[in-house]
Design a protein around this motif. Structure first.
Motif, PDB file in Angstrom:
ATOM      1  N   UNK A  67     -31.061 110.198  18.057  1.00 38.32           N
ATOM      2  CA  UNK A  67     -30.633 109.600  17.272  1.00 38.32           C
ATOM      3  C   UNK A  67     -30.182 108.100  17.738  1.00 38.32           C
ATOM      4  N   UNK A  68     -29.856 107.958  18.835  1.00 35.92           N
ATOM      5  CA  UNK A  68     -29.448 106.480  19.407  1.00 35.92           C
ATOM      6  C   UNK A  68     -30.898 105.748  19.480  1.00 35.92           C
ATOM      7  N   UNK A  69     -31.804 106.351  19.832  1.00 31.60           N
ATOM      8  CA  UNK A  69     -32.898 105.558  19.883  1.00 31.60           C
ATOM      9  C   UNK A  69     -33.452 105.273  18.502  1.00 31.60           C
ATOM     10  N   UNK A  70     -33.593 106.302  17.710  1.00 30.38           N
ATOM     11  CA  UNK A  70     -33.949 105.974  16.177  1.00 30.38           C
ATOM     12  C   UNK A  70     -33.095 104.843  15.630  1.00 30.38           C
ATOM     13  N   UNK A  71     -31.722 104.906  15.637  1.00 34.27           N
ATOM     14  CA  UNK A  71     -31.048 103.868  14.977  1.00 34.27           C
ATOM     15  C   UNK A  71     -31.461 102.653  15.611  1.00 34.27           C
ATOM     16  N   UNK A  72     -31.398 102.397  16.815  1.00 31.35           N
ATOM     17  CA  UNK A  72     -31.529 101.261  17.477  1.00 31.35           C
ATOM     18  C   UNK A  72     -32.889 100.656  17.036  1.00 31.35           C
ATOM     19  N   UNK A  73     -34.073 101.509  17.071  1.00 29.12           N
ATOM     20  CA  UNK A  73     -35.391 100.617  16.780  1.00 29.12           C
ATOM     21  C   UNK A  73     -35.332 100.560  15.193  1.00 29.12           C
ATOM     22  N   UNK A  74     -34.739 101.145  14.291  1.00 30.78           N
ATOM     23  CA  UNK A  74     -34.594 100.723  12.823  1.00 30.78           C
ATOM     24  C   UNK A  74     -33.912  99.513  12.758  1.00 30.78           C
ATOM     25  N   UNK A  75     -32.796  99.326  13.439  1.00 27.11           N
ATOM     26  CA  UNK A  75     -31.780  98.097  13.616  1.00 27.11           C
ATOM     27  C   UNK A  75     -32.752  97.019  14.014  1.00 27.11           C
ATOM     28  N   UNK A  76     -33.649  97.133  15.207  1.00 25.52           N
ATOM     29  CA  UNK A  76     -34.596  96.252  15.493  1.00 25.52           C
ATOM     30  C   UNK A  76     -35.703  95.727  14.557  1.00 25.52           C
ATOM     31  N   UNK A  77     -36.000  96.765  13.762  1.00 22.26           N
ATOM     32  CA  UNK A  77     -36.742  96.297  12.624  1.00 22.26           C
ATOM     33  C   UNK A  77     -36.351  95.555  11.513  1.00 22.26           C
ATOM     34  N   UNK A  78     -35.119  96.220  10.895  1.00 19.51           N
ATOM     35  CA  UNK A  78     -34.553  95.512   9.988  1.00 19.51           C
ATOM     36  C   UNK A  78     -34.126  94.048  10.551  1.00 19.51           C
ATOM     37  N   UNK A  79     -33.450  93.694  11.987  1.00 12.45           N
ATOM     38  CA  UNK A  79     -33.058  92.364  12.029  1.00 12.45           C
ATOM     39  C   UNK A  79     -34.338  91.659  12.454  1.00 12.45           C
ATOM     40  N   UNK A  80     -35.473  92.209  12.966  1.00  9.24           N
ATOM     41  CA  UNK A  80     -36.609  91.508  13.213  1.00  9.24           C
ATOM     42  C   UNK A  80     -37.357  90.799  11.736  1.00  9.24           C
TER      43      UNK A  80
END
Length: 268
Positions: free
Chosen positions: A13-26
């Motif tokens: 879950x930590x990894x999934x949330x992190x990379x979704x956040x990366x996608x949104x911010x990017x």
């Protein structure tokens, strides 16, 4: 030795949330880039925001990359917070910082080639950037003899927190003065808000798994960044949808009627 995850589910879950956040911010950088390209104009986009944003993201990149990749700095972190504590920087944090510096620099390049009216970088912005750069160099000189690298990157983390708070103000004031958000992309803010909420949530997942709040104050910069993003993005959303709503056909105009007002909001 640093701690490992107690729950595989929370780690995923930590990894999934992190990379979704990366996608949104990017992706939050692209609406403004595309808008500038379509309008062949950067009128309505505050240049102080871009310069301060580049300073902020460069500082954050130094912090994230150094703590993520350097065994020496990781050891200093564990000496300070405990051997069992996890490093509070994830791969998605480093990836985001690299992308953010690149896209902010690209957006600045658009300022050089597109119509910009009377807008320019303010003297106050230039002064802030100069003071921050000088302070960073002084701190490097101070940290070098005793290899206080963790302290040094904490300085850069503090810089990014301050720049995050400062960088939004010129754009908010410009919107207020123009009584308009034409030329400035709300898509950027909606994605930015999404990334901020998810970034905070990622830290929460790690905290729950480790049963500690160390990751919140061990990387206080990331914590404050998320809170600042949410606060200012809510202000921008209110400006765009409540205070200064625009009709769809108004968005295709060049915003020429506002050019006379587009002076640096921090200029003195």
């Amino acid at each position: 030795m640093s701690s490992s995850w107690n729950s595989v589910g929370l780690e995923v879950l930590y990894q999934v949330i992190g990379w979704i956040a990366f996608a949104a911010w990017s992706f939050s950088f692209y609406p403004q880039v595309v808008l500038n390209y379509k309008r062949k104009s950067v009128v309505g986009l505050n240049f102080d925001f871009l310069v301060l944003n580049l300073t902020k993201h460069s500082s954050y990149l130094i912090y994230n990359a150094a703590l993520f990749f350097s065994p020496v700095i990781q050891k200093q972190y564990h000496d300070k917070f405990g051997d069992k504590e996890m490093i509070p920087v994830a791969a998605n944090d480093v990836a985001f910082s690299v992308h953010a510096v690149t896209l902010t620099a690209f957006t600045l390049s658009q300022v050089l080639i597109y119509e910009r009216g009377n807008q320019k970088v303010s003297k106050v912005c230039i002064s802030i950037t100069a003071v921050v750069s000088t302070a960073a160099i002084v701190c490097l000189i101070v940290a070098w003899p005793k290899s206080n690298w963790l302290w040094l990157i904490d300085v850069f983390n503090t810089i990014q927190v301050l720049m995050t708070a400062i960088k939004y103000i010129p754009q908010a004031v410009l919107n207020f003065r123009r009584k308009s958000t034409i030329g400035w992309s709300i898509g950027n803010i909606l994605l930015d808000l999404t990334g901020g909420v998810l970034n905070f949530g990622q830290m929460g997942v790690q905290s729950i798994d480790q049963n500690t709040l160390v990751n919140f104050y061990g990387n206080i910069g990331k914590t404050l960044l998320s809170l600042e993003v949410v606060f200012f993005d809510v202000i921008f959303i209110i400006q765009h949808y409540v205070l200064y709503p625009v009709k769809r056909d108004e968005n295709v105009k060049d915003g020429a009627k506002h050019q006379a007002e587009d002076t640096p909001v921090l200029d003195v």
